[in-house]
Design a protein around this motif. Structure first.
Motif, PDB file in Angstrom:
ATOM      1  N   VAL A  28     151.199  36.671  69.976  1.00  0.00           N
ATOM      2  CA  VAL A  28     151.534  35.417  69.043  1.00  0.00           C
ATOM      3  C   VAL A  28     151.846  35.609  67.577  1.00  0.00           C
ATOM      4  CG1 VAL A  28     150.764  33.142  68.521  1.00  0.00           C
ATOM      5  CG2 VAL A  28     150.548  34.160  70.971  1.00  0.00           C
ATOM      6  N   ALA A  29     150.954  36.380  66.943  1.00  0.00           N
ATOM      7  CA  ALA A  29     151.078  36.480  65.562  1.00  0.00           C
ATOM      8  C   ALA A  29     152.293  37.227  65.235  1.00  0.00           C
ATOM      9  CB  ALA A  29     149.932  37.090  65.113  1.00  0.00           C
ATOM     10  N   TYR A  30     152.510  38.379  65.883  1.00  0.00           N
ATOM     11  CA  TYR A  30     153.764  39.434  65.686  1.00  0.00           C
ATOM     12  C   TYR A  30     155.135  38.421  65.984  1.00  0.00           C
ATOM     13  CZ  TYR A  30     156.584  43.470  65.526  1.00  0.00           C
ATOM     14  OH  TYR A  30     157.461  44.284  65.131  1.00  0.00           O
ATOM     15  N   GLY A  31     155.040  37.856  66.996  1.00  0.00           N
ATOM     16  CA  GLY A  31     156.262  37.250  67.570  1.00  0.00           C
ATOM     17  C   GLY A  31     156.666  36.192  66.615  1.00  0.00           C
ATOM     18  N   ALA A  32     155.628  35.105  66.327  1.00  0.00           N
ATOM     19  CA  ALA A  32     155.920  34.293  65.108  1.00  0.00           C
ATOM     20  C   ALA A  32     156.368  34.731  63.846  1.00  0.00           C
ATOM     21  CB  ALA A  32     154.538  33.235  65.060  1.00  0.00           C
ATOM     22  N   GLN A  33     155.868  35.944  63.470  1.00  0.00           N
ATOM     23  CA  GLN A  33     156.078  36.485  62.106  1.00  0.00           C
ATOM     24  C   GLN A  33     157.606  37.000  62.041  1.00  0.00           C
ATOM     25  OE1 GLN A  33     154.371  40.095  61.045  1.00  0.00           O
ATOM     26  NE2 GLN A  33     154.160  39.546  58.921  1.00  0.00           N
ATOM     27  N   GLN A  34     158.029  37.672  63.256  1.00  0.00           N
ATOM     28  CA  GLN A  34     159.298  38.107  63.295  1.00  0.00           C
ATOM     29  C   GLN A  34     160.343  36.779  63.388  1.00  0.00           C
ATOM     30  OE1 GLN A  34     160.391  41.505  63.170  1.00  0.00           O
ATOM     31  NE2 GLN A  34     158.065  41.572  62.743  1.00  0.00           N
ATOM     32  N   LEU A  35     160.104  35.841  64.194  1.00  0.00           N
ATOM     33  CA  LEU A  35     161.072  34.647  64.456  1.00  0.00           C
ATOM     34  C   LEU A  35     160.933  34.099  62.915  1.00  0.00           C
ATOM     35  CD1 LEU A  35     159.956  33.048  67.694  1.00  0.00           C
ATOM     36  CD2 LEU A  35     161.871  34.414  67.244  1.00  0.00           C
ATOM     37  N   GLY A  36     159.796  33.861  62.072  1.00  0.00           N
ATOM     38  CA  GLY A  36     159.926  33.402  60.779  1.00  0.00           C
ATOM     39  C   GLY A  36     160.600  34.235  59.738  1.00  0.00           C
ATOM     40  N   ALA A  37     160.768  35.452  60.054  1.00  0.00           N
ATOM     41  CA  ALA A  37     161.459  36.452  59.208  1.00  0.00           C
ATOM     42  C   ALA A  37     163.076  36.262  59.517  1.00  0.00           C
ATOM     43  CB  ALA A  37     161.092  37.611  59.291  1.00  0.00           C
ATOM     44  N   LEU A  38     163.407  35.817  60.654  1.00  0.00           N
ATOM     45  CA  LEU A  38     164.657  35.822  60.989  1.00  0.00           C
ATOM     46  C   LEU A  38     165.394  34.345  60.349  1.00  0.00           C
ATOM     47  CD1 LEU A  38     164.765  37.159  64.729  1.00  0.00           C
ATOM     48  CD2 LEU A  38     165.751  38.157  62.617  1.00  0.00           C
ATOM     49  N   ALA A  39     164.251  33.256  60.491  1.00  0.00           N
ATOM     50  CA  ALA A  39     164.868  32.029  60.273  1.00  0.00           C
ATOM     51  C   ALA A  39     164.600  31.624  58.733  1.00  0.00           C
ATOM     52  CB  ALA A  39     163.880  30.938  61.076  1.00  0.00           C
ATOM     53  N   PHE A  40     163.661  32.108  57.975  1.00  0.00           N
ATOM     54  CA  PHE A  40     163.425  31.808  56.783  1.00  0.00           C
ATOM     55  C   PHE A  40     163.158  32.873  55.913  1.00  0.00           C
ATOM     56  CE2 PHE A  40     160.911  28.764  59.620  1.00  0.00           C
ATOM     57  CZ  PHE A  40     161.786  27.571  59.190  1.00  0.00           C
ATOM     58  N   GLY A  41     163.032  34.073  56.280  1.00  0.00           N
ATOM     59  CA  GLY A  41     162.961  35.028  55.258  1.00  0.00           C
ATOM     60  C   GLY A  41     161.520  35.906  55.599  1.00  0.00           C
ATOM     61  N   SER A  42     161.454  36.981  54.983  1.00  0.00           N
ATOM     62  CA  SER A  42     160.202  37.574  55.030  1.00  0.00           C
ATOM     63  C   SER A  42     159.115  37.326  54.108  1.00  0.00           C
ATOM     64  CB  SER A  42     160.365  39.387  54.411  1.00  0.00           C
ATOM     65  OG  SER A  42     161.127  39.193  53.198  1.00  0.00           O
ATOM     66  N   ALA A  43     159.385  36.580  52.978  1.00  0.00           N
ATOM     67  CA  ALA A  43     158.433  35.747  52.126  1.00  0.00           C
ATOM     68  C   ALA A  43     157.572  34.558  53.134  1.00  0.00           C
ATOM     69  CB  ALA A  43     159.051  35.319  50.887  1.00  0.00           C
ATOM     70  N   VAL A  44     158.377  34.063  53.625  1.00  0.00           N
ATOM     71  CA  VAL A  44     157.617  33.016  54.751  1.00  0.00           C
ATOM     72  C   VAL A  44     157.195  33.392  55.761  1.00  0.00           C
ATOM     73  CG1 VAL A  44     158.040  30.372  55.299  1.00  0.00           C
ATOM     74  CG2 VAL A  44     159.149  31.621  53.477  1.00  0.00           C
ATOM     75  N   SER A  45     157.605  34.688  56.473  1.00  0.00           N
ATOM     76  CA  SER A  45     157.296  34.958  57.628  1.00  0.00           C
ATOM     77  C   SER A  45     155.630  34.960  57.894  1.00  0.00           C
ATOM     78  CB  SER A  45     157.712  36.413  58.072  1.00  0.00           C
ATOM     79  OG  SER A  45     157.156  37.293  57.251  1.00  0.00           O
ATOM     80  N   GLY A  46     154.765  35.542  57.001  1.00  0.00           N
ATOM     81  CA  GLY A  46     153.462  35.431  57.280  1.00  0.00           C
ATOM     82  C   GLY A  46     152.832  33.954  57.229  1.00  0.00           C
ATOM     83  N   LEU A  47     153.536  32.947  56.778  1.00  0.00           N
ATOM     84  CA  LEU A  47     153.017  31.701  56.735  1.00  0.00           C
ATOM     85  C   LEU A  47     153.217  31.220  58.288  1.00  0.00           C
ATOM     86  CD1 LEU A  47     153.598  28.697  54.291  1.00  0.00           C
ATOM     87  CD2 LEU A  47     154.084  28.439  56.481  1.00  0.00           C
ATOM     88  N   ILE A  48     154.472  31.518  58.679  1.00  0.00           N
ATOM     89  CA  ILE A  48     154.638  31.202  60.022  1.00  0.00           C
ATOM     90  C   ILE A  48     153.626  31.776  61.334  1.00  0.00           C
ATOM     91  CG2 ILE A  48     156.276  30.988  61.820  1.00  0.00           C
ATOM     92  CD1 ILE A  48     157.182  29.320  59.348  1.00  0.00           C
ATOM     93  N   GLY A  49     153.612  33.101  60.977  1.00  0.00           N
ATOM     94  CA  GLY A  49     152.669  33.628  61.860  1.00  0.00           C
ATOM     95  C   GLY A  49     151.105  33.241  61.733  1.00  0.00           C
TER      96      GLY A  49
END
Length: 474
Positions: free
Chosen positions: A319-340
């Protein structure tokens, strides 16, 4: 390491205190202090420790209680004014996952006041003295598997995974030695030895980015969870605890970077060799699944987690890794940690609250934090900053933004889960008592109506008779 709560403030041995009645305030105060110490050793945040201990005190009928928790010390006060008593205890232990699981069971019993304070003190000491539930070979193998799995996620190449497995096994053996002095210097020694091996192999083996390969065997030394918890405590108003955790995390990063730079100086690595590199080979996307499975299994073996926890840990990692990867694709790497963090936090808290098969949140949060890798980015930034100021400042700033975004995700996710849980409890507590006539019963409705009518008529006649007797007497 056994937990030894402060003895009650009255004459007598510890065994006498354990035999004291449940309502003995000294024994209860010692029990509460031991719970705070155990939760601190479980790497729980201080705001949650305070909330849980106050809730437990009220469950035992003690309302006049106050608690101050810092990362290495705990204070418990009971009573007010002249009757106030304060107990304190320094915290030095760090629990394994099997000890955290036992601590979670004890907390569940204490929240319902289902265990006497004396028995609770004995349980705390038993938890602190627990031997590892895994053999030393299995724990070493677990650290090697953890490192190999993380290497596949950070520097995806089979060569990096093999090197990470070997280095992870070496560090796993070193961590078996129980010595306070070795614990203090082990991060520097481990980073120096691992960097020395990686820098010597880099010209002959295609490892991709050497710094990313180094992060994998040093993962359990990375202060990702320490930094994230510190920022979360600052956001919760716990300035002393949050600042101290941030300071300790930054010092830990500096020690790891110092070991890497020292090894680079010995080998003769140039400044440009510290800059991030792209891997020359790209593995298929499904290799990340293998990396997560190895990483989860390594955590399960190395930290001696209970048997039922592996499935939950693996699911939380996905869940954490998948949400982080989706966040990176949608919003960029800076926000991917927040999404995860925003997605995985309610999931982890829901797992902890399960009546059957629940797992303490720390056992799932810590591996998830290392997957989100805020500390890894910080290590790269600090190392580069020592040789190239402009690159180091940029990478360190990116690492700080990553830590802040993950902390914000944890805060928002926790608040959302508490709101949803409170709303669900209010719905479950909604209840209207039916009148006696309409309440469920095996008797026919007409019979109950007739019986209720007869009862009311008899009651009315009795009242009229008493009024008549009262008038006659006057």
């Amino acid at each position: 390491m056994p937990i030894t709560p402060t003895p009650p403030e009255r004459p007598g041995a510890e065994g006498d205190a354990q035999q004291a009645p449940v309502d003995d305030p000294a024994v209860l105060r010692t029990f509460l202090l031991g719970l705070a110490e155990g939760m601190t050793a479980s790497q729980e945040s201080v705001d949650r420790i305070r909330a849980d201990v106050v809730q437990i005190a009220r469950a035992y009928g003690l309302d006049d209680v106050d608690l101050v928790v810092l990362p290495t010390i705990a204070f418990v006060q009971t009573g007010r004014g002249d009757t106030a008593r304060v107990a304190l205890k320094s915290v030095q232990a760090t629990f394994r996952f099997d000890q955290i699981a036992e601590m979670g069971r004890l907390l569940r019993e204490a929240r319902e006041a289902a265990i006497s304070p004396g028995d609770g003190i004995r349980r705390l000491n038993e938890i602190g003295a627990m031997p590892p539930t895994r053999h030393w070979f299995m724990r070493t193998l677990g650290h090697a598997m953890l490192t190999a799995g993380l290497a596949l996620l950070l520097a995806p190449s089979w060569q990096a995974a093999v090197v990470g497995f070997v280095l992870g096994a070496l560090i796993g053996v070193a961590k078996l030695v129980r010595s306070q002095t070795l614990t203090l210097v082990l991060p520097i020694v481990a980073s120096f030895v691992c960097a020395l091996i990686v820098f010597l192999l880099a010209p002959y083996v295609e490892l991709g980015d050497p710094l990313r390969v180094l992060i994998a065997p040093l993962a359990t030394f990375l202060p990702g969870a320490l930094l994230t918890t510190g920022v979360r405590e600052l956001a919760a108003g716990q300035m002393v605890a949050g600042t101290s955790r941030l300071g300790a995390g930054l010092v830990q990063l500096g020690l790891l970077a110092f070991g890497i730079l020292t090894a680079g100086t010995v080998v003769g690595v140039g400044n440009e060799d510290y800059l991030p590199l792209d891997a020359s080979t790209t593995l298929p996307w499904w290799v990340a699944g293998i990396g997560l499975a190895l990483y989860g299994l390594g955590n399960y073996l190395h930290f001696a987690a209970p048997g039922r926890s592996y499935g939950w840990v693996l699911l939380a990692l996905v869940v954490a890794y998948g949400a982080q990867q989706l966040g990176a694709l949608a919003f960029g790497s800076a926000v991917s940690g927040l999404i995860g963090a925003l997605v995985v936090t309610p999931f982890v808290l829901w797992i902890e609250d399960l009546r059957r098969g629940g797992v303490p949140s720390q056992m799932i949060f810590l591996p998830a934090f290392w997957v989100l890798v805020p500390g890894a980015s910080g290590l790269v930034g600090v190392t580069e900053g020592a040789v190239a100021a402009s690159a180091g400042i940029a990478d360190f700033s990116a690492a700080f933004v990553t830590v802040m975004s993950i902390s914000l995700g944890v805060l928002i996710g926790s608040a959302l889960y508490r709101f949803m849980r409170r709303s669900a409890q209010e719905l479950s507590e909604f209840h209207i008592d039916l009148p006696t006539v309409l309440a469920p019963s095996d008797e026919p409705v007409l019979s109950r109506i007739a019986e209720a009518t007869t009862t009311r008529s008899s009651r009315r006649r009795d009242e009229e008779r008493r009024e008549g007797e009262h008038r006659d007497g006057r």
